[in-house]
Enzyme design. Structure first.
Site, PDB file in Angstrom:
ATOM      1  N   ASP A 188     -43.203  -6.373  24.723  1.00 52.52           N
ATOM      2  CA  ASP A 188     -44.037  -6.877  25.813  1.00 52.52           C
ATOM      3  C   ASP A 188     -45.211  -7.640  25.220  1.00 52.52           C
ATOM      4  O   ASP A 188     -46.207  -7.062  24.801  1.00 52.52           O
ATOM      5  CB  ASP A 188     -44.547  -5.732  26.683  1.00 52.52           C
ATOM      6  CG  ASP A 188     -45.249  -6.234  27.946  1.00 52.52           C
ATOM      7  OD1 ASP A 188     -45.730  -7.383  27.947  1.00 52.52           O
ATOM      8  OD2 ASP A 188     -45.319  -5.478  28.925  1.00 52.52           O
ATOM      9  N   HIS A 193     -52.789  -7.541  26.829  1.00 50.53           N
ATOM     10  CA  HIS A 193     -52.898  -6.302  26.075  1.00 50.53           C
ATOM     11  C   HIS A 193     -53.386  -6.508  24.640  1.00 50.53           C
ATOM     12  O   HIS A 193     -53.432  -5.546  23.868  1.00 50.53           O
ATOM     13  CB  HIS A 193     -51.546  -5.591  26.072  1.00 50.53           C
ATOM     14  CG  HIS A 193     -50.979  -5.417  27.438  1.00 50.53           C
ATOM     15  ND1 HIS A 193     -51.544  -4.577  28.383  1.00 50.53           N
ATOM     16  CD2 HIS A 193     -49.915  -5.993  28.062  1.00 50.53           C
ATOM     17  CE1 HIS A 193     -50.848  -4.636  29.496  1.00 50.53           C
ATOM     18  NE2 HIS A 193     -49.853  -5.488  29.333  1.00 50.53           N
ATOM     19  N   ILE A 208     -56.195  -4.209  27.944  1.00 54.87           N
ATOM     20  CA  ILE A 208     -55.835  -2.914  28.508  1.00 54.87           C
ATOM     21  C   ILE A 208     -54.507  -2.441  27.916  1.00 54.87           C
ATOM     22  O   ILE A 208     -53.717  -3.228  27.394  1.00 54.87           O
ATOM     23  CB  ILE A 208     -55.730  -2.972  30.045  1.00 54.87           C
ATOM     24  CG1 ILE A 208     -54.615  -3.927  30.483  1.00 54.87           C
ATOM     25  CG2 ILE A 208     -57.071  -3.381  30.649  1.00 54.87           C
ATOM     26  CD1 ILE A 208     -54.372  -3.934  31.995  1.00 54.87           C
ATOM     27  N   GLY A 211     -49.082  -0.538  31.104  1.00 50.44           N
ATOM     28  CA  GLY A 211     -48.712   0.528  32.028  1.00 50.44           C
ATOM     29  C   GLY A 211     -47.477   1.278  31.566  1.00 50.44           C
ATOM     30  O   GLY A 211     -47.377   2.498  31.710  1.00 50.44           O
TER      31      GLY A 211
END
Length: 286
Positions: A188, A193, A208, A211
């Site tokens: 990903d 991120h 961040i 998820g």
């Protein structure tokens, strides 16, 4: 309109061949925090090739990110700004235990497009089969801010009833400051991120955590505790992403055994403010 719901739903499914081996599995496990303590026999099941088993949440990255958020944005009828995109939820149905190494066909399509007025939700369904038949089915709910309002289907909106009573078990799982950098090596590559400037353009103070990283961490916590470390007992896993985690923060994971059912209700919050991270979360098991 950047999202043409009719065109997206009518598009032909896309299939591709995927492959993985023990190195991909080990990297994924390390990315969700496995291997601490490094010599713990329970952790060696995730990190040592001679003892390796596969956490079912590995399905979200097998073959470099299937089902992936970014892959869903390349479907016909969809043209959106990546900075407006968040992963809203994820569900997996396991048809068989995932092998340590394998090749398979992943077929993806947009299964639903929901108009939430101020946002749109795309449901990307990926079905994975190998020579022996179905392996898993995954639904990724992709939340696109600012792309609703065309008068389409609002979709389901009834949340699960929160578990009653005190949890059967509560555990804490710290994240590392470099965890997003490690996790993204499993496929990903969203700059949200890793790139501080991109994160700020998307409205966050800094990059961040994925998820799906918290998704994997939470399932691992359930397997390691209430399921006696047996990954093959997991039949299904679904969640809604309710908030963000910054690398270095700690997750508090609460688990409730559901009476008369083979499933566990779960919630995950971040410390110290108890902000929700995962809600409407269920692990179904044998």
């Amino acid at each position: 309109m950047p999202i043409d719901a009719a065109k997206a739903l009518a598009a032909e499914p896309r299939s591709r061949e995927i492959a993985w081996d023990h190195k991909d599995v080990q990297l994924y496990h390390l990315g969700i925090g496995a291997g601490r303590p490094a010599t713990d026999p329970g952790e060696l099941r995730y990190t040592l090739e001679s003892r390796l088993h596969v956490l079912p949440a590995f399905a979200t990255v097998a073959g470099s990110g299937s089902p992936g958020v970014i892959s869903g944005l390349s479907m016909p009828g969809i043209e959106v700004d990546l900075a407006r995109v968040l992963h809203g939820g994820q569900s997996l149905t396991l048809h068989r235990p995932i092998p340590v190494a394998g090749t398979a066909t992943a077929t993806g399509r947009i299964a639903a497009v929901y108009d939430k007025v101020k946002a749109a939700i795309l449901v990307l369904r990926t079905e994975v089969t190998d020579a022996d038949g179905p392996l898993w089915t995954g639904d990724a709910q992709i939340f696109v801010r600012g792309e609703g309002g065309w008068g389409g289907d609002r979709g389901p909106s009834t949340p699960l009833e929160p578990p009653a009573g005190d949890p059967d078990l509560t555990v804490e799982r710290p994240t590392r400051e470099d965890q997003a950098l490690l996790y993204r090596l499993s496929g990903d590559w969203n700059p949200l991120h890793a790139d501080p400037d991109f994160a700020k353009s998307a409205g966050f103070d800094r990059p961040i955590l994925h998820g799906l990283c918290t998704y994997g961490m939470t399932l691992k916590a359930v397997v390691d505790t209430l399921l006696d470390g047996d990954v093959t007992r997991v039949c299904g896993y679904t969640t809604r992403f309710a908030g963000v985690v910054y690398p270095g923060e700690t997750l508090r994971i609460r688990m409730w055994r559901q009476p008369g059912a083979v499933r566990v209700a779960v919630s995950a919050v971040r410390e110290p403010d108890e902000a929700p991270v995962l809600t409407d979360t269920i692990v179904e098991h044998a």
